[in-house]
Design an enzyme around this catalytic site. Structure first.
Site, PDB file in Angstrom:
ATOM      1  N   HIS A 137      13.457   0.273  80.069  1.00 53.78           N
ATOM      2  CA  HIS A 137      14.245   1.408  80.328  1.00 53.78           C
ATOM      3  C   HIS A 137      14.141   2.399  80.056  1.00 53.78           C
ATOM      4  CE1 HIS A 137      16.532  -2.362  81.988  1.00 53.78           C
ATOM      5  NE2 HIS A 137      17.106  -1.276  82.746  1.00 53.78           N
ATOM      6  N   HIS A 307      17.869 -12.415  92.425  1.00 54.01           N
ATOM      7  CA  HIS A 307      18.525 -11.044  93.481  1.00 54.01           C
ATOM      8  C   HIS A 307      18.568 -11.820  94.362  1.00 54.01           C
ATOM      9  CE1 HIS A 307      18.035  -7.864  90.101  1.00 54.01           C
ATOM     10  NE2 HIS A 307      18.748  -8.721  90.245  1.00 54.01           N
ATOM     11  N   ASP A 332       9.892  -8.938  89.848  1.00 53.63           N
ATOM     12  CA  ASP A 332      10.583 -10.033  88.366  1.00 53.63           C
ATOM     13  C   ASP A 332      10.621 -11.451  88.558  1.00 53.63           C
ATOM     14  OD1 ASP A 332      11.021  -7.754  87.475  1.00 53.63           O
ATOM     15  OD2 ASP A 332      12.687  -7.293  87.395  1.00 53.63           O
ATOM     16  N   ASP A 375      11.697 -11.211  83.815  1.00 59.90           N
ATOM     17  CA  ASP A 375      12.847 -10.011  83.450  1.00 59.90           C
ATOM     18  C   ASP A 375      14.013 -11.340  83.558  1.00 59.90           C
ATOM     19  OD1 ASP A 375      15.490  -8.627  83.648  1.00 59.90           O
ATOM     20  OD2 ASP A 375      15.277  -8.330  85.516  1.00 59.90           O
TER      21      ASP A 375
END
Ligand code: NAG
Ligand code: NAG
Ligand code: NAG
Length: 472
Positions: A137, A307, A332, A375
């Protein structure tokens, strides 16, 4: 998964004094190179040792980067990437406790000094691990300043250095993303914020992010809408917010054209956490949104399997859904704990799941320009520096095994033949007409009048499961 620690870091950076430093790449590089600080002493380049013993955990037993499977090297199929936020910014702090992970690169007199140390630790790690890509990021690469201009200057300075390190090592950016969720200004969302002033700030931040992507020749750029959604329908104009979000993405596409940036745009779905109702709920919600606003040619999806499980689907579900729509861009790679209801971002170690993912990846011809980005974070109890290596090596080997299994499944063709047989009735006669979209309800009625009741056909799920297990 990256929300919490970014938050902690953000506050750390935000309330500490800003640094006035001139951009001087040569000097910076000299500093980094001359100090010759070794952050991981005693660990050298991780080798491939297929017959290593059970206690050897600092080597690959399945991942041989240059080995060719189905016409491509393992490295090219897997395109592993290390993430910056968990692995180099993470401290082990959680909502109930203080940091547990003492990282030598996170200690220093100023935020900018720390950012530089962190960068050289990261590149030492990437090269020793033998991974060709990393992700970050904007705000974990360089601290946020008091103004946009100051933040941009910080980012320029650190990414100049990153570019040099990229050139020296051949390591590339798989993707970068803008943190549009940690700062308090974004509490009501960024591109879906009811206040256009906040929307504008997010746009300005993304403009800079795209420029950095161009400078570092990133292969992808990710949008994760952590706070794009709502908590109450009563105070939310959903139609307006969705339209604003689409405008935001259109501006990003336009600016990408303007500056000649050649990367793939990706959206990362997540159903909740931190928001209650998130617009990017899962793969199908995002695909519907993109198609509705005519954005589907410009975006693909970055799927994070944990997710997917949070959305109530199985691990591989969104990989498959995105893939069949031609929208799977990147993965990810992480996993949750089946018995916990939140985002634990653990390193993926389940061979069954990595096999399913790699089967879908091979079937769509690979992930490029995307990849498998870890991740994932070591547990806060895994406090030694070598644990960071062991975690990545273990997960890379889990995916390498998944790739080997999937390649074997596809080469032997037993499962594909079983599947082909199951759908055989669509290959001739009335079925072929359906397949070719040249069939009507009248045709179907006529067919039934002639042929009567269909015969009962077993779905044979257990047979498929047993055959699949043969390859694990
Ligand atoms: C790894 O793969 C390469 C390329 O196929 C091969 O030459 C090499 O022998 C393999 N390494 C080991 C240790 O088997
Ligand atoms: C693998 O996928 C299954 C099915 O979605 C899931 O229940 C399980 O938790 C996953 N395993 C791990 C270790 O994440
Ligand atoms: C992570 O996966 C586990 C199941 O493996 C699930 O219980 C949990 O809700 C998931 N969390 C997120 C945020 O995806």
């Amino acid at each position: 998964g990256r929300f919490f620690f970014v938050c902690v870091f953000f506050f750390f950076f935000f309330f500490s004094a800003p640094e006035k430093q001139k951009r001087d790449v040569t000097k910076l590089l000299q500093l980094v190179m001359s100090t010759k600080t070794v952050f991981f002493p005693g660990i050298s380049k991780i080798p491939y040792v297929p017959d290593a013993g059970v206690r050897d955990v600092l080597c690959f037993k399945y991942y041989n980067a240059s080995e060719i499977l189905l016409g491509r090297t393992m490295e090219d199929w897997l395109r592993f990437s290390v993430c910056y936020w968990h692995s180099f910014c993470g401290t082990g702090a959680d909502p109930f406790g203080s940091p547990t992970l003492r990282r030598p690169w996170n200690e220093g007199d100023s935020d900018m000094e720390i950012a530089k140390k962190r960068l050289s630790a990261a590149f030492e790690f990437f090269t020793k691990l033998g991974v060709k890509f990393y992700t970050f990021h904007d705000r974990d690469m360089a601290p946020e300043g008091r103004t946009l201009e100051e933040s941009n200057r910080n980012l320029d300075e650190i990414t100049d250095l990153a570019l040099e390190l990229q050139k020296q090592t051949g390591v590339k950016v798989l993707w970068l993303t803008c943190n549009l969720f940690a700062h308090p200004r974004y509490m009501n969302g960024a591109a879906s914020n009811p206040d256009c002033h906040v929307f504008a700030f997010a746009g300005a931040q993304v403009k800079k992010g795209l420029e950095i992507a161009k400078k570092l020749q990133a292969e992808n750029f990710v949008f994760w809408g952590g706070r794009e959604g709502f908590l109450s329908a009563l105070n939310t104009d959903v139609a307006a917010e969705l339209k604003h979000m689409a405008s935001f993405f259109k501006m990003a596409v336009a600016y990408k054209e303007t500056i000649g940036l050649k990367c793939q745009f990706l959206i990362e779905p997540k159903p909740k956490e931190p928001c209650k109702h998130q617009y990017d709920y899962d793969a199908m919600s995002v695909i519907g949104f993109l198609k509705h606003f005519g954005l589907d040619k410009d975006f693909k999806l970055n799927i994070e399997p944990n997710h997917t499980t949070l959305a109530g689907h199985s691990y591989e579900h969104d990989i498959i859904m995105a893939s069949v729509f031609g929208m799977l861009g990147s993965v990810d790679a992480n996993t949750g704990s089946p018995d916990l209801g939140w985002d634990t971002d653990q390193f993926p170690m389940d061979i069954r799941n990595t096999t399913l993912v790699m089967k879908a990846v091979i079937e769509q011809g690979g992930l490029q320009p995307g990849g498998l980005n870890f991740d994932a974070k070591v547990r806060r109890e895994s406090t030694e520096l070598e644990d960071l290596f062991i975690a990545h090596i273990g997960a890379m080997d889990a995916f390498a095994r998944g790739l080997r299994n999937a390649a074997k499944i596809i080469e032997e063709g037993v499962m594909q033949n079983m599947l082909r047989e199951r759908y055989m009735s669509f290959s001739l006669g009335i079925g072929q007409k359906v397949e070719e979209s040249s069939c009507s309800l009248e045709d179907l009625e006529e067919f039934i009048k002639q042929n009567g009741e269909p015969k009962v056909t077993s779905g044979k799920q257990e047979r498929y499961e047993t055959v699949f297990n043969h390859y694990l």
